[in-house]
Design an enzyme around this catalytic site. Sequence first.
Site, PDB file in Angstrom:
ATOM      1  CD1 TRP A  28       0.040   0.548   3.301  1.00 49.75           C
ATOM      2  CD2 TRP A  28       0.051  -1.274   2.818  1.00 49.75           C
ATOM      3  NE1 TRP A  28       1.324  -0.232   4.275  1.00 49.75           N
ATOM      4  CE2 TRP A  28      -0.033  -1.037   4.116  1.00 49.75           C
ATOM      5  CE3 TRP A  28      -0.192  -2.928   2.715  1.00 49.75           C
ATOM      6  CZ2 TRP A  28       1.034  -2.119   5.374  1.00 49.75           C
ATOM      7  CZ3 TRP A  28       0.152  -3.262   3.523  1.00 49.75           C
ATOM      8  CH2 TRP A  28       0.816  -3.573   4.489  1.00 49.75           C
ATOM      9  CD  GLU A  45      -2.494   2.764   8.731  1.00 52.61           C
ATOM     10  OE1 GLU A  45      -2.866   1.694  10.447  1.00 52.61           O
ATOM     11  OE2 GLU A  45      -1.562   2.459   7.879  1.00 52.61           O
ATOM     12  CB  THR A  51      -3.112  -8.236  12.403  1.00 53.89           C
ATOM     13  OG1 THR A  51      -4.357  -9.043  12.311  1.00 53.89           O
ATOM     14  CG2 THR A  51      -2.452  -9.439  11.629  1.00 53.89           C
ATOM     15  CE1 TYR A  90     -10.933  -7.820  18.671  1.00 56.81           C
ATOM     16  CE2 TYR A  90      -9.693  -8.968  16.815  1.00 56.81           C
ATOM     17  CZ  TYR A  90      -9.826  -8.626  17.832  1.00 56.81           C
ATOM     18  OH  TYR A  90      -8.677  -8.420  19.000  1.00 56.81           O
ATOM     19  CE1 TYR A 125      -1.909   4.128  13.899  1.00 51.81           C
ATOM     20  CE2 TYR A 125      -3.442   2.624  12.259  1.00 51.81           C
ATOM     21  CZ  TYR A 125      -1.645   3.353  13.387  1.00 51.81           C
ATOM     22  OH  TYR A 125      -0.806   3.025  12.200  1.00 51.81           O
ATOM     23  CG  ASP A 143       0.567   1.717  15.856  1.00 57.14           C
ATOM     24  OD1 ASP A 143       1.566   2.719  16.530  1.00 57.14           O
ATOM     25  OD2 ASP A 143       0.784   1.978  14.983  1.00 57.14           O
ATOM     26  CB  CYS A 192      12.258  -0.133  18.569  1.00 59.10           C
ATOM     27  SG  CYS A 192      12.234   0.621  20.659  1.00 59.10           S
ATOM     28  CB  CYS A 208      17.185   5.781  22.780  1.00 61.55           C
ATOM     29  SG  CYS A 208      16.556   4.556  23.945  1.00 61.55           S
TER      30      CYS A 208
HETATM   31  S1  SF4 Z   1      17.670   3.076  21.128  1.00 62.06           S
HETATM   32 FE1  SF4 Z   1      15.831   3.180  21.733  1.00 62.06          FE
HETATM   33  S2  SF4 Z   1      14.961   3.824  20.191  1.00 62.06           S
HETATM   34 FE2  SF4 Z   1      16.358   2.665  19.436  1.00 62.06          FE
HETATM   35  S3  SF4 Z   1      15.872   0.527  19.801  1.00 62.06           S
HETATM   36 FE3  SF4 Z   1      17.018   1.029  21.317  1.00 62.06          FE
HETATM   37  S4  SF4 Z   1      15.530   1.182  22.603  1.00 62.06           S
HETATM   38 FE4  SF4 Z   1      14.159   1.739  20.842  1.00 62.06          FE
END
Ligand code: SF4
Length: 352
Positions: A28, A45, A51, A90, A125, A143, A192, A208
């Site tokens: 998409w 979306e 899922t 759903y 969202y 989300d 992440c 971070c």
């Molecule tokens: S540095 Fe922070 S934002 Fe990046 S993957 Fe690690 S925990 Fe996630």
Amino acid sequence: MTAVPDPIPRLRKALLAWFDASGRALPWRLGAEGRRDPYRVWVAEILLQQTQVARGLHYYDRFLEAFPDVGALAAASTHAVLKAWEGCGYYARARNLHRAAGIIAADGFPSDYGGWLALPGVGPYTAAAVSSLAHGEARAVNDGNVRRVLARLYGEARPTDAWIQARADALLSPVRPGAWNEAVMDLGATVCTPKAPRCAACPLAAHCAALATGTPTAFPAPKVRAAVRAVEAVAVLIGNGQEAVLERRGGGLLGGLMGLPTRELVPQETAATALEALCKRLDARPGELLGQVQHRMTHRQITLHVYAAASSLPRQVVATAALSRLDHKALGLLRTRQDSLFAAPLMGRSSI
Ligand code: SF4
């Protein structure tokens, strides 16, 4: 005193550069940035809510093949839409998608966030995702992926929805809002991740706070989950794996969907007495127990006792009915049983 430089422009630049080089090529995402096909983005979306993308791609392809554009979706019968939705769960989302397609076919696609939000089944969202991706509107999505990335970036263990939305709004790139939203989603999905973030490969590592604590996975703290309720029900299979008596269900147990006639056990009721009551309602003769199936829904763990039964009620073709996964599992009992019967010596075979 020297002013501390605002880290947000550097952070945006780092994540967008990573996205340009490593963003996922999803079906998409055809079309220029900020000009994605609204139909494809909207369907994706809605379909991929709850899922994982890898699991949902097959369903997306199947749905787009059945309904390649909004006109085809609007013109389809509810039955055909639910059939194409089979397996996605759903089902209310499929019904709303269909209703909204009728509105779009008559009035055209909405051109902004407010227009999308007014459609059935479209929440903040989805409205933010479609309006930023398809129209380039500056709306930040919020989300599960966004929540995790931002909670870690800022080292916030218990972020509220309002907190996340405020951070997401502040970080959103005003120049490339659609790409920014896709970048945060992709980072959450591929780098992440919940249990094993790949911080060494993360473009946001230098910014971070969770990484700086040494335990990034502690952010956000796990949510307290609502208790799962155990539900017991009986179903009767009148017919065979090809043709069977099907009903449109009412009530909370997959209400609105076609399926085997079913009765949820009320307090003090046993499977035997529930079967008796169900057969009385159908004017059917109860037969033997075919087996039990287990089915997990968000807040319910269903145990379904499936019995054979005999009745003169009209049967329907199973293959063309939009059935839930629970019903497919129940019908699977019959197939398993027939396989074992055919594998056994002829003596003692019974028919259902
Ligand atoms: S540095 Fe922070 S934002 Fe990046 S993957 Fe690690 S925990 Fe996630």
